[in-house]
Design a protein around this motif. Structure first.
Motif, short mmCIF file in Angstrom:
data_model
loop_
_atom_site.label_atom_id
_atom_site.label_comp_id
_atom_site.label_asym_id
_atom_site.label_seq_id
_atom_site.Cartn_x
_atom_site.Cartn_y
_atom_site.Cartn_z
N SER A 341 30.31 38.57 37.86
CA SER A 341 30.45 38.14 39.25
C SER A 341 31.61 38.85 39.94
CB SER A 341 30.67 36.62 39.30
OG SER A 341 29.56 35.93 38.79
N LEU A 342 32.72 38.97 39.23
CA LEU A 342 33.87 39.68 39.78
C LEU A 342 33.52 41.14 40.07
CD1 LEU A 342 36.59 38.25 37.36
CD2 LEU A 342 36.38 37.74 39.80
N PHE A 343 32.76 41.74 39.16
CA PHE A 343 32.33 43.13 39.35
C PHE A 343 31.38 43.26 40.53
CE2 PHE A 343 29.45 46.69 37.85
CZ PHE A 343 30.29 47.69 38.31
N ALA A 344 30.47 42.29 40.68
CA ALA A 344 29.50 42.35 41.78
C ALA A 344 30.19 42.28 43.13
CB ALA A 344 28.50 41.19 41.64
N ILE A 345 31.20 41.43 43.26
CA ILE A 345 31.92 41.31 44.53
C ILE A 345 32.72 42.58 44.83
CG2 ILE A 345 33.70 40.02 45.79
CD1 ILE A 345 32.82 37.54 44.16
N ILE A 392 39.53 40.47 32.34
CA ILE A 392 40.84 40.95 32.77
C ILE A 392 40.70 42.20 33.63
CG2 ILE A 392 43.02 41.95 31.96
CD1 ILE A 392 42.68 40.15 29.44
N VAL A 393 39.87 43.15 33.19
CA VAL A 393 39.69 44.40 33.93
C VAL A 393 39.01 44.15 35.27
CG1 VAL A 393 38.53 46.66 33.91
CG2 VAL A 393 39.64 45.81 31.84
N MET A 394 38.03 43.25 35.31
CA MET A 394 37.33 42.99 36.57
C MET A 394 38.20 42.26 37.59
SD MET A 394 34.51 44.50 36.39
CE MET A 394 35.37 45.69 35.35
N VAL A 395 39.10 41.38 37.12
CA VAL A 395 40.06 40.75 38.03
C VAL A 395 40.94 41.82 38.67
CG1 VAL A 395 42.12 39.28 38.15
CG2 VAL A 395 40.11 38.48 36.91
N ALA A 396 41.42 42.75 37.84
CA ALA A 396 42.27 43.83 38.34
C ALA A 396 41.51 44.70 39.35
CB ALA A 396 42.77 44.68 37.17
N LEU A 397 40.23 44.99 39.06
CA LEU A 397 39.43 45.82 39.96
C LEU A 397 39.22 45.14 41.31
CD1 LEU A 397 37.68 48.30 40.55
CD2 LEU A 397 35.77 47.13 39.44
N LEU A 398 38.86 43.86 41.29
CA LEU A 398 38.62 43.14 42.54
C LEU A 398 39.89 43.04 43.38
CD1 LEU A 398 36.79 41.58 44.43
CD2 LEU A 398 37.20 39.52 43.05
N VAL A 399 41.02 42.76 42.74
CA VAL A 399 42.30 42.69 43.46
C VAL A 399 42.62 44.04 44.09
CG1 VAL A 399 44.80 42.42 43.17
CG2 VAL A 399 43.24 40.78 42.09
N ALA A 400 42.42 45.12 43.34
CA ALA A 400 42.71 46.47 43.85
C ALA A 400 41.82 46.80 45.06
CB ALA A 400 42.51 47.50 42.74
N GLN A 401 40.51 46.49 44.98
CA GLN A 401 39.60 46.78 46.08
C GLN A 401 39.94 45.93 47.31
OE1 GLN A 401 37.92 49.35 45.73
NE2 GLN A 401 36.32 49.31 44.19
N ALA A 402 40.31 44.67 47.08
CA ALA A 402 40.65 43.79 48.21
C ALA A 402 41.94 44.26 48.89
CB ALA A 402 40.80 42.35 47.71
N LEU A 403 42.93 44.67 48.10
CA LEU A 403 44.18 45.17 48.68
C LEU A 403 43.94 46.43 49.50
CD1 LEU A 403 46.69 44.63 45.72
CD2 LEU A 403 46.60 43.37 47.89
N TYR A 404 43.08 47.30 49.01
CA TYR A 404 42.75 48.52 49.76
C TYR A 404 42.07 48.16 51.08
CZ TYR A 404 40.81 53.07 50.96
OH TYR A 404 40.49 54.24 51.63
N PHE A 405 41.17 47.20 51.02
CA PHE A 405 40.47 46.78 52.24
C PHE A 405 41.46 46.22 53.27
CE2 PHE A 405 38.68 43.12 54.56
CZ PHE A 405 37.76 43.78 55.34
N PHE A 406 42.36 45.35 52.82
CA PHE A 406 43.32 44.75 53.76
C PHE A 406 44.30 45.79 54.30
CE2 PHE A 406 42.19 40.72 51.44
CZ PHE A 406 41.60 40.12 52.54
N SER A 407 44.66 46.76 53.48
CA SER A 407 45.56 47.82 53.96
C SER A 407 44.87 48.63 55.05
CB SER A 407 45.99 48.72 52.81
OG SER A 407 44.90 49.52 52.34
N LYS A 408 43.59 48.91 54.91
CA LYS A 408 42.84 49.64 55.94
C LYS A 408 42.65 48.78 57.18
CE LYS A 408 42.08 53.68 54.26
NZ LYS A 408 42.56 54.89 54.97
N SER A 409 42.42 47.48 57.01
CA SER A 409 42.22 46.57 58.14
C SER A 409 43.47 46.48 58.99
CB SER A 409 41.81 45.19 57.65
OG SER A 409 40.58 45.24 56.95
#
Length: 411
Positions: A341-345, A392-409
């Protein structure tokens, strides 16, 4: 006018595709469940290996599909006709190269994955060029948002694979893995239906301009890079388990993965709708974030429901789908569903940025995909440890993608 005609007219093409995608996912699950019950855990391990290789192939094919879909939206009619010839040539040449490599290294693959024979890889390799042609065909339908034909090609592939494989296993007394490989290969031919090769000339001199060719190659490179990370993240666990564990444990883990990945396969249909919409809105100068928010919401709610069901009723789900022989995997089911689920998001975020030609999400996915492989190689004392590494890896991936999105926003 009948009630059925009124209902059909009110269903949008996108809704038709979503309904079809759910049916395809259901059919694919029925295919996996049939194999699991017919073959048992040990023989199912080899069938699951072929299914995993099919998923790897689908990710590579998705590169050609997404490239075709994007430039079907962006290019003029004249440029698109030249692009069409180019992309079919690229896909056929690449498919033949990959197919020949798989056939040539079939004996080595047999040793690597501890299978009964090498013929399963040889048969699989023969069908690879057809799969890439099918992917370009689908990309045309996706780009032009012809969801009726796009739905049909997925239906023909899925149902033919299910019916042919089950019949082969029932009627022919050959090695099951060989019959599964044959069923997969034949389904690629059916996946070409409906065919749309009008005005397509392979290896023609009518090519894209240098400027457009550069854009196409750049997007192929970007998309291929991301699809490679998808292959690593989504399939490396099954391949490594097949390598490090015995056939029984590998078969049990494969059943766990197939159930736990249901949310990812449902998320895939949203990706099919997301890319052409984002590209079109970006082209028209309209905001694209509302499209992303909508699909993140859908996948988030779906993921929560599936994880809760797997947490509350793991034994019931596994027994119903695969049978008592697989019940030892029940405690891990909700954990695997959570990782998926974390990977899908995070995947929705990544495809959103991919459609806008952003490179950073691809790099982030690549780093974390390689990290997952290295961690499993170093720490694989149990199946529980492998599943928890993925969380653990998927939590890190989702956090990284979300941070990138918010930085662009914010920018």
């Amino acid at each position: 006018m009948t009630i059925s005609n009124i209902v059909i007219k009110k269903i949008s093409p996108a809704q038709l595709f979503m309904g079809s995608a759910l049916l395809v996912n259901g059919g694919n699950y029925l295919y996996n469940l049939a194999l699991g019950r017919i073959l048992g855990p040990e023989a199912f391990a080899e069938a699951a290996l072929l299914i995993t290789l099919l998923l790897v192939l689908s990710f590579i094919g998705m590169t050609f599909q997404l490239v075709t879909a994007k430039f079907a939206v962006l290019l003029s009619e004249e440029d698109y006709s030249h692009f069409q010839n180019t992309i079919y040539t690229y896909s056929l040449a690449f498919g033949m190269a990959i197919g020949i490599m798989v056939i040539y290294f079939a004996p080595e693959l047999q040793i690597l994955f501890q299978t009964q024979n090498a013929w399963m890889f040889t048969i699989f390799g023969v069908g690879i060029p057809i799969y890439f042609l099918m992917s370009v065909n689908r990309g045309k339908y996706q780009g032009f948002q012809n969801f009726g034909k796009l739905s049909f090609t997925y239906q023909t592939e899925m149902w033919s694979r299910l019916i042919i494989t089950v019949l082969l296993l029932i009627l022919l007394p050959f090695e099951p893995a060989i019959l599964v490989a044959l069923g997969i290969g034949l389904s690629f031919l059916f996946g070409l239906i409906p065919m749309d090769f009008k005005e397509v000339t392979i290896f023609t001199k009518n090519r894209l301009s240098k400027a457009n060719t550069k854009k196409v190659l750049q997007f192929i490179g970007l998309t291929a890079g991301y699809e490679l990370t998808q292959i690593i993240i989504n399939n490396s666990d099954i391949l490594l388990v097949k390598h490090y564990f015995d056939a029984l444990e590998a078969g049990l883990y494969a059943s766990l993965a197939l159930i736990g990945r249901v949310v990812y396969f449902v998320a895939w249909m949203f990706v099919m709708l997301l890319l052409p919409k984002v590209v079109q809105k970006h082209k028209d100068g309209e905001p694209t974030v509302p499209v992303l928010s909508k699909y993140i919401g859908f996948i988030g709610v779906l993921s929560l429901g599936i994880v809760m069901a797997c947490y509350l009723f793991p034994g019931t789900i596994i027994n119903l789908l695969f049978g008592e022989a697989y019940l030892s995997m029940a405690p891990l089911l909700w954990q695997y569903a959570l990782a998926t689920s974390l990977f899908a998001i995070s995947n929705i975020f990544a495809y959103y940025f991919l459609s806008l030609d952003h490179y950073i999400p691809v790099i982030l996915s690549g780093i974390l995909g390689v990290s997952q492989v290295l961690l499993i190689v170093l720490f694989h004392s149990s199946l529980t440890m492998i599943v928890q590494i993925q969380i653990i890896v998927m939590v890190a991936l989702l956090v990284a993608q979300a941070l990138y999105f918010f930085s662009k926003s914010i920018k």
